[in-house]
Design a protein around this motif. Structure first.
Motif: not given
Length: 150
Positions: A50-63, A94-99, A118-126
């Motif tokens: 999941l992207s920590k910050d969906a507005s930034k480019k995905f990076d396995v190490k930093t985001n 408009d759901g959220e991922v529970l993980y 469980l933690q949660r983030l919007p689906l847009s972060h997948v």
């Protein structure tokens, strides 16, 4: 609550919506492990980045969040029957991922804490382009998370 069904109510999110095990995002169908008597079926883990910050480019190490997916939280209008809830959840966007993050269970066990919440983030972060996390990479991540604790 039907055993083995796709939708369940989870105490932590009661009143907030329904948790489903199946969701369609961007043409892909994602299936989280179903619960059998309250225990997730270990055979079918769904591990995603999941992207920590969906507005930034995905990076396995930093985001990236290394997520062991429990399910997906959706808000369905009240008064639907079980079938209606299932359909509403599958169609929702408009759901959220529970993980749980990689290493969360191992860390809790080591520190003799209760099971992690469980933690949660919007689906847009997948991160769909990446697919599921391979087992070897997952184990390496868990080891590195635990090493950071020491």
């Amino acid at each position: 609550r039907a055993e083995g069904g796709d939708v369940e109510v989870v105490k932590q999110f009661e009143g907030e919506g329904y948790v489903t095990k199946v969701v369609r995002i961007g043409g892909k169908v994602l299936k989280a492990p179903r619960s059998v008597h309250g225990q997730a079926a270990a055979s079918s883990k769904l591990r995603l980045w999941l992207s920590k910050d969906a507005s930034k480019k995905f990076d396995v190490k930093t985001n990236a969040v290394w997520a062991d997916v429990y399910g997906f939280l959706f808000f369905a209008r009240p008064g639907l029957d079980h079938q209606g809830v299932e359909e509403a959840c599958k169609a929702a966007t408009d759901g959220e991922v529970l993980y749980h993050e990689a290493g969360a269970h191992e860390k809790a066990a080591r520190e003799k804490e209760e099971a992690p919440k469980l933690q949660r983030l919007p689906l847009s972060h997948v991160e769909l382009k990446q697919g599921t996390i391979p087992d070897r990479d997952w184990q390496r991540q868990v080891k590195s998370q635990l090493a950071q604790l020491e």
